[in-house]
Design a protein around this motif. Structure first.
Motif, PDB file in Angstrom:
ATOM      1  N   ALA A 118     -14.004 -24.305  10.773  1.00 17.09           N
ATOM      2  CA  ALA A 118     -13.938 -25.591  11.459  1.00 17.09           C
ATOM      3  C   ALA A 118     -14.759 -25.547  12.744  1.00 17.09           C
ATOM      4  CB  ALA A 118     -12.486 -25.952  11.772  1.00 17.09           C
ATOM      5  N   VAL A 119     -14.425 -24.594  13.639  1.00 14.90           N
ATOM      6  CA  VAL A 119     -15.123 -24.474  14.929  1.00 14.90           C
ATOM      7  C   VAL A 119     -15.542 -23.007  15.102  1.00 14.90           C
ATOM      8  CG1 VAL A 119     -15.005 -24.950  17.398  1.00 14.90           C
ATOM      9  CG2 VAL A 119     -13.564 -26.249  15.827  1.00 14.90           C
ATOM     10  N   PRO A 120     -16.780 -22.661  14.789  1.00 18.40           N
ATOM     11  CA  PRO A 120     -17.224 -21.257  14.821  1.00 18.40           C
ATOM     12  C   PRO A 120     -17.015 -20.594  16.187  1.00 18.40           C
ATOM     13  CG  PRO A 120     -18.874 -22.631  13.771  1.00 18.40           C
ATOM     14  CD  PRO A 120     -17.856 -23.556  14.358  1.00 18.40           C
ATOM     15  N   GLY A 121     -16.377 -19.420  16.175  1.00 14.73           N
ATOM     16  CA  GLY A 121     -16.223 -18.634  17.391  1.00 14.73           C
ATOM     17  C   GLY A 121     -15.074 -19.031  18.295  1.00 14.73           C
ATOM     18  N   ALA A 122     -14.459 -20.190  18.061  1.00 17.22           N
ATOM     19  CA  ALA A 122     -13.428 -20.679  18.977  1.00 17.22           C
ATOM     20  C   ALA A 122     -12.174 -19.799  18.945  1.00 17.22           C
ATOM     21  CB  ALA A 122     -13.072 -22.122  18.645  1.00 17.22           C
ATOM     22  N   GLY A 123     -11.710 -19.459  17.756  1.00 15.16           N
ATOM     23  CA  GLY A 123     -10.513 -18.628  17.637  1.00 15.16           C
ATOM     24  C   GLY A 123     -10.725 -17.251  18.244  1.00 15.16           C
ATOM     25  N   GLY A 124     -11.909 -16.688  18.055  1.00 16.82           N
ATOM     26  CA  GLY A 124     -12.224 -15.396  18.645  1.00 16.82           C
ATOM     27  C   GLY A 124     -12.226 -15.464  20.161  1.00 16.82           C
ATOM     28  N   GLY A 125     -12.751 -16.564  20.714  1.00 15.79           N
ATOM     29  CA  GLY A 125     -12.734 -16.756  22.160  1.00 15.79           C
ATOM     30  C   GLY A 125     -11.320 -16.802  22.709  1.00 15.79           C
ATOM     31  N   MET A 126     -10.429 -17.427  21.952  1.00 13.51           N
ATOM     32  CA  MET A 126      -9.031 -17.506  22.378  1.00 13.51           C
ATOM     33  C   MET A 126      -8.386 -16.120  22.399  1.00 13.51           C
ATOM     34  SD  MET A 126      -5.894 -19.702  20.695  1.00 13.51           S
ATOM     35  CE  MET A 126      -6.703 -21.256  20.956  1.00 13.51           C
ATOM     36  N   LEU A 127      -8.602 -15.340  21.339  1.00 15.79           N
ATOM     37  CA  LEU A 127      -8.037 -13.986  21.287  1.00 15.79           C
ATOM     38  C   LEU A 127      -8.586 -13.114  22.410  1.00 15.79           C
ATOM     39  CD1 LEU A 127      -7.956 -12.729  17.567  1.00 15.79           C
ATOM     40  CD2 LEU A 127      -6.036 -13.276  19.044  1.00 15.79           C
ATOM     41  N   ALA A 128      -9.902 -13.150  22.599  1.00 19.27           N
ATOM     42  CA  ALA A 128     -10.517 -12.346  23.652  1.00 19.27           C
ATOM     43  C   ALA A 128     -10.006 -12.774  25.026  1.00 19.27           C
ATOM     44  CB  ALA A 128     -12.038 -12.459  23.584  1.00 19.27           C
ATOM     45  N   GLY A 129      -9.817 -14.063  25.221  1.00 19.45           N
ATOM     46  CA  GLY A 129      -9.285 -14.572  26.484  1.00 19.45           C
ATOM     47  C   GLY A 129      -7.884 -14.058  26.758  1.00 19.45           C
ATOM     48  N   ALA A 130      -7.066 -13.983  25.706  1.00 18.49           N
ATOM     49  CA  ALA A 130      -5.712 -13.442  25.877  1.00 18.49           C
ATOM     50  C   ALA A 130      -5.770 -11.978  26.318  1.00 18.49           C
ATOM     51  CB  ALA A 130      -4.925 -13.575  24.574  1.00 18.49           C
ATOM     52  N   GLY A 131      -6.694 -11.217  25.737  1.00 20.12           N
ATOM     53  CA  GLY A 131      -6.848  -9.818  26.140  1.00 20.12           C
ATOM     54  C   GLY A 131      -7.273  -9.683  27.586  1.00 20.12           C
ATOM     55  N   VAL A 132      -8.235 -10.496  28.012  1.00 20.39           N
ATOM     56  CA  VAL A 132      -8.688 -10.459  29.407  1.00 20.39           C
ATOM     57  C   VAL A 132      -7.562 -10.899  30.339  1.00 20.39           C
ATOM     58  CG1 VAL A 132     -10.261 -11.549  31.055  1.00 20.39           C
ATOM     59  CG2 VAL A 132     -11.128 -10.686  28.888  1.00 20.39           C
ATOM     60  N   GLY A 133      -6.781 -11.899  29.921  1.00 20.20           N
ATOM     61  CA  GLY A 133      -5.639 -12.336  30.720  1.00 20.20           C
ATOM     62  C   GLY A 133      -4.636 -11.218  30.946  1.00 20.20           C
ATOM     63  N   LEU A 134      -4.403 -10.401  29.923  1.00 18.09           N
ATOM     64  CA  LEU A 134      -3.495  -9.266  30.079  1.00 18.09           C
ATOM     65  C   LEU A 134      -4.070  -8.233  31.043  1.00 18.09           C
ATOM     66  CD1 LEU A 134      -2.211  -8.762  26.414  1.00 18.09           C
ATOM     67  CD2 LEU A 134      -0.932  -9.678  28.362  1.00 18.09           C
ATOM     68  N   TRP A 135      -5.361  -7.967  30.973  1.00 13.84           N
ATOM     69  CA  TRP A 135      -5.983  -7.046  31.925  1.00 13.84           C
ATOM     70  C   TRP A 135      -5.854  -7.567  33.350  1.00 13.84           C
ATOM     71  CZ3 TRP A 135     -10.184  -6.003  27.906  1.00 13.84           C
ATOM     72  CH2 TRP A 135     -10.079  -4.689  27.421  1.00 13.84           C
ATOM     73  N   LEU A 136      -6.104  -8.871  33.523  1.00 10.31           N
ATOM     74  CA  LEU A 136      -5.973  -9.467  34.859  1.00 10.31           C
ATOM     75  C   LEU A 136      -4.531  -9.375  35.359  1.00 10.31           C
ATOM     76  CD1 LEU A 136      -8.230 -12.617  34.397  1.00 10.31           C
ATOM     77  CD2 LEU A 136      -8.762 -10.561  35.732  1.00 10.31           C
ATOM     78  N   LYS A 137      -3.577  -9.542  34.441  1.00  9.71           N
ATOM     79  CA  LYS A 137      -2.170  -9.439  34.845  1.00  9.71           C
ATOM     80  C   LYS A 137      -1.826  -8.015  35.267  1.00  9.71           C
ATOM     81  CE  LYS A 137       1.031 -12.099  33.324  1.00  9.71           C
ATOM     82  NZ  LYS A 137       1.943 -12.849  32.444  1.00  9.71           N
ATOM     83  N   THR A 138      -2.371  -7.025  34.578  1.00 10.53           N
ATOM     84  CA  THR A 138      -2.096  -5.642  34.990  1.00 10.53           C
ATOM     85  C   THR A 138      -2.749  -5.342  36.330  1.00 10.53           C
ATOM     86  OG1 THR A 138      -3.967  -4.723  33.738  1.00 10.53           O
ATOM     87  CG2 THR A 138      -1.840  -4.802  32.623  1.00 10.53           C
ATOM     88  N   ALA A 139      -3.910  -5.937  36.606  1.00  9.04           N
ATOM     89  CA  ALA A 139      -4.537  -5.766  37.918  1.00  9.04           C
ATOM     90  C   ALA A 139      -3.639  -6.376  39.002  1.00  9.04           C
ATOM     91  CB  ALA A 139      -5.920  -6.407  37.944  1.00  9.04           C
ATOM     92  N   TRP A 140      -3.069  -7.533  38.708  1.00  9.96           N
ATOM     93  CA  TRP A 140      -2.138  -8.169  39.653  1.00  9.96           C
ATOM     94  C   TRP A 140      -0.888  -7.309  39.844  1.00  9.96           C
ATOM     95  CZ3 TRP A 140       2.736 -10.263  38.214  1.00  9.96           C
ATOM     96  CH2 TRP A 140       3.403 -10.911  39.252  1.00  9.96           C
ATOM     97  N   LEU A 141      -0.343  -6.777  38.746  1.00  9.19           N
ATOM     98  CA  LEU A 141       0.817  -5.883  38.852  1.00  9.19           C
ATOM     99  C   LEU A 141       0.466  -4.634  39.652  1.00  9.19           C
ATOM    100  CD1 LEU A 141       2.329  -6.115  35.251  1.00  9.19           C
ATOM    101  CD2 LEU A 141       3.522  -6.679  37.382  1.00  9.19           C
ATOM    102  N   GLY A 142      -0.747  -4.121  39.468  1.00 10.34           N
ATOM    103  CA  GLY A 142      -1.186  -2.952  40.222  1.00 10.34           C
ATOM    104  C   GLY A 142      -1.214  -3.232  41.719  1.00 10.34           C
ATOM    105  N   ARG A 143      -1.688  -4.417  42.107  1.00 10.54           N
ATOM    106  CA  ARG A 143      -1.680  -4.781  43.531  1.00 10.54           C
ATOM    107  C   ARG A 143      -0.249  -4.873  44.054  1.00 10.54           C
ATOM    108  NH1 ARG A 143      -5.846  -8.090  41.739  1.00 10.54           N
ATOM    109  NH2 ARG A 143      -4.524  -9.954  41.701  1.00 10.54           N
ATOM    110  N   LEU A 144       0.633  -5.427  43.224  1.00  6.66           N
ATOM    111  CA  LEU A 144       2.050  -5.525  43.605  1.00  6.66           C
ATOM    112  C   LEU A 144       2.655  -4.136  43.811  1.00  6.66           C
ATOM    113  CD1 LEU A 144       4.216  -7.865  43.838  1.00  6.66           C
ATOM    114  CD2 LEU A 144       4.840  -7.305  41.497  1.00  6.66           C
ATOM    115  N   GLU A 145       2.339  -3.207  42.886  1.00  6.29           N
ATOM    116  CA  GLU A 145       2.868  -1.850  42.983  1.00  6.29           C
ATOM    117  C   GLU A 145       2.293  -1.108  44.190  1.00  6.29           C
ATOM    118  OE1 GLU A 145       3.994  -0.651  38.414  1.00  6.29           O
ATOM    119  OE2 GLU A 145       1.885  -0.568  38.960  1.00  6.29           O
ATOM    120  N   ARG A 146       0.994  -1.288  44.453  1.00  7.43           N
ATOM    121  CA  ARG A 146       0.395  -0.629  45.620  1.00  7.43           C
ATOM    122  C   ARG A 146       0.948  -1.200  46.922  1.00  7.43           C
ATOM    123  NH1 ARG A 146      -3.976  -0.032  42.074  1.00  7.43           N
ATOM    124  NH2 ARG A 146      -4.697  -2.159  42.416  1.00  7.43           N
TER     125      ARG A 146
END
Length: 193
Positions: A118-146
């Motif tokens: 239906a929409v080429p590449g859109a679903g993959g972009g969503m999955l990759a975005g979720a992965g990057v969001g988790l990395w960003l959240k761990t960076a935020w948690l790391g700042r909280l822990e430090r």
């Protein structure tokens, strides 16, 4: 298992649980987007690329922001880990999370590939975005822990198969930043650090 020897509890790092899904989602998303662009789809590749980019940004932002208040609240009320508490290794946490979520990851990859018709590449972009969001959240948690000079842990039986702020969680424990084999944010502790 939540119990450890001599009355202690088995504890798992909060940031490591969050980080566990980042790499699989990112790589599956990139693969699904790349393969999806081989299909012209109903909207065409150009629209698919724009849609995928938009979904990437929206998904990364949503994953980063969701439930941050709960993490902060539990961190603020955390108690010190006990002498006999058992700290689960980072590698064990990653393996357990990925084993428990393998079918969800596979299903997400297949759905992302199927959406390319239906929409080429859109679903993959969503999955990759979720992965990057988790990395960003761990960076935020790391700042909280430090900031607090304390690593955040949760009982393994409360976290279940990977929910550090789920309904079963009744509190966090803390240790010094040198405990365990992961640095603030959940990355692997390198030799000599």
């Amino acid at each position: 298992m939540g119990r450890a020897g001599r009355g202690g509890q088995s504890l798992v790092r909060v940031a490591v649980i969050v980080r566990a899904g980042a790499a699989p989602l990112w790589w599956l998303g990139v693969a699904a987007a790349g393969l999806g662009l081989l299909v012209p789809g109903l909207t065409g590749r150009r629209v698919g690329v724009y849609a995928g980019a938009a979904l990437f940004v929206v998904c990364a932002g949503a994953v980063l922001l969701i439930r941050r208040g709960r993490y902060t609240a539990w961190a603020g009320r955390a108690s010190r880990a006990g002498k006999f508490d058992y700290l689960q290794d980072r590698a064990v946490t990653l393996r357990n999370w990925r084993k428990a979520h393998r079918w969800w990851l596979a299903g997400g990859f297949v759905a992302a590939l199927a959406s390319a018709f239906a929409v080429p590449g859109a679903g993959g972009g969503m999955l990759a975005g979720a992965g990057v969001g988790l990395w960003l959240k761990t960076a935020w948690l790391g700042r909280l822990e430090r900031r607090d000079d304390a690593l955040l842990w949760v009982r393994t039986d409360w976290a279940g198969s990977g929910r550090p702020v789920g309904k079963q969680v009744k509190g966090y424990r803390t240790t010094g930043v040198g405990a365990g084999d992961a640095v603030p944010g959940g990355a692997r502790r390198r030799a000599g650090r």
